[in-house]
Design an enzyme around this catalytic site. Structure first.
Site, PDB file in Angstrom:
ATOM      1  N   LYS A 132      -3.634 -10.990  51.528  1.00 48.75           N
ATOM      2  CA  LYS A 132      -3.319 -12.400  51.779  1.00 48.75           C
ATOM      3  C   LYS A 132      -1.842 -12.426  52.970  1.00 48.75           C
ATOM      4  CE  LYS A 132      -6.356 -12.693  48.657  1.00 48.75           C
ATOM      5  NZ  LYS A 132      -7.692 -12.508  49.041  1.00 48.75           N
ATOM      6  N   ARG A 189      -1.621  11.069  45.591  1.00 49.82           N
ATOM      7  CA  ARG A 189      -1.955   9.925  44.504  1.00 49.82           C
ATOM      8  C   ARG A 189      -0.500   9.728  43.797  1.00 49.82           C
ATOM      9  NH1 ARG A 189      -3.387  11.929  39.980  1.00 49.82           N
ATOM     10  NH2 ARG A 189      -5.072  13.213  40.757  1.00 49.82           N
TER      11      ARG A 189
END
Ligand SMILES: Cc1ncc(COP(=O)(O)O)c(C=O)c1O
Length: 385
Positions: A201, A52
């Protein structure tokens, strides 16, 4: 490879952070699917303690994206929204943010329906006029948040003008650069403090993974965001980091085709008798074409156009065959969408009307298929209206 200013964009995309693996010589960055790391003794380790906090695949992607945007560091998150969430989590209750009024719909949804419950305040102004930003700044304003070009109306914001205001008023300027990618627009070089992307994207480019990144001009922001990665945990998985590392290698090549085909499709739409208006900054009669030429090196492949009504939009969208009807953008495949019922549904009819998103508006993300096929497909679909 070091991030030297001497190397070109495509070279950095392929090599920075993407150096061969020192252990094996593997030319691609290894995926490290590990949650933890063996330590040699108390406080003795090889720089990694728990995934993490950090992971070697993620480190490589963060080095790569920082180099492409020209920042001191980058931090990647599990989605574009998680990246935006981390940015506003750097603020505290009572702080105020001045935002563009034509953002991706999920951004005001996060700000108004989640973050406002924690005492943050947001104002929305038309940032095409820098004076509106200046007038909206108050005693508690800490940040200005813009997207340029905007989604879906393709309006531009003068980044140098806004960043001069932010410098003078000691505010952080955040720019969502998802539509342009660092290949066509580099907001940090124009004075922004933070750049955010949905890597989902163009950066990834293959519609196969979600992700987000914040690139920082200042080390203190990079430190705060690293802390938020550790404290809140919305980090990008090693596999998805690897997908972006792979996708970004072809960013320059893909963006050149996206841009070329975007211009061709925009010119076609302008001439089509079923199309009432076309929103694309590459068109000479776009009201901010000159600004676009100044602050961008290409116009990309995001285009919106007006079909006149919901019924017309629906009829054409049902007929497309090469273009795929769906949310999202920036992939190799042409994606076509209906902002009012998809990306901007959360704004509500009143919110959409206020900024000019009609029920007949269609948005297209022109892919890198043969452009003649895209144009032919749009033509037959439009002729169904
Ligand atoms: C401009 C822009 N910013 C941010 C986002 C959010 O990114 P994600 O879907 O990866 O959470 C999107 C998603 O469409 C977007 O278009």
């Amino acid at each position: 490879m070091k991030n030297t200013k001497k190397t070109g964009f495509a070279t950095r995309a392929i090599h920075t952070g993407q150096e061969p693996d020192p252990l094996t010589g593997s030319v691609t960055v290894p995926i490290y699917p590990t949650s933890t790391y063996v330590q040699q003794g108390i406080g003795q380790h090889k720089g990694y303690e728990y995934s993490r906090v950090s992971n070697p695949t993620r480190t490589r992607l963060e080095q790569n994206l920082a180099a492409l945007e020209g920042g001191v560091a980058a931090r990647v998150f599990s989605s574009g929204m998680a990246a935006i969430h981390a940015i506003v989590n750097m603020l505290k209750s009572g702080d105020h943010v001045v935002c563009g009024n034509d953002l991706y719909g999920g951004t005001p949804r996060l700000f108004n329906q989640v973050m406002s419950n924690f005492g943050l305040e947001f104002s929305y102004v038309d940032t095409t006029d820098a004076g509106n930003v200046e007038r909206a700044i108050g005693k508690h304003t800490r940040m200005v948040y813009v997207e340029t070009p905007t989604n879906p109306l393709m309006r531009l914001t003068d980044l140098e003008a806004i960043s001069a205001i932010c410098r003078r008023r000691k505010l952080d300027l955040v720019v969502d650069n998802t539509f342009m990618s660092p290949y066509f627009q580099q907001p940090l070089a124009l004075g922004a403090d933070l750049v955010v992307h949905s890597t989902t994207k163009f950066l990834n480019g293959h519609s196969d993974g979600l992700g987000g990144v914040v690139v920082c001009a200042k080390p203190q922001h990079a430190e705060k965001l690293a802390f938020l990665q550790k404290a809140a945990g919305a980090i990008l998985s090693p596999f998805e980091c690897w997908l972006v590392l792979r996708g970004v290698k072809t960013l320059a090549a893909r963006m050149d085709i996206h841009d070329r085909s975007g211009r061709t499709v925009a010119d076609f739409l302008v001439k089509h008798n079923k199309v009432k208006a076309v929103f694309y900054p590459g068109l000479i009669d776009h009201p901010q074409h000159a600004l676009g030429k100044r602050q961008m090196t290409g116009f990309g492949s995001m285009i919106s156009f007006e079909t006149g009504s919901l019924n017309n939009a629906n009829r054409m969208l049902k007929r497309v065959r090469v273009c795929s009807l769906g949310e999202s953008l920036g992939g190799v495949e042409t994606l076509i969408s209906h902002p009012a019922t998809m990306t901007h549904a959360a704004l509500g009819a009143k919110g959409r009307k206020a900024i000019g998103i009609t029920d007949g508006l269609v948005r297209i993300s022109v892919g890198i298929e043969d452009v003649d096929d895209i144009v032919e497909d749009l033509d037959q679909a439009l002729n169904a209206i």
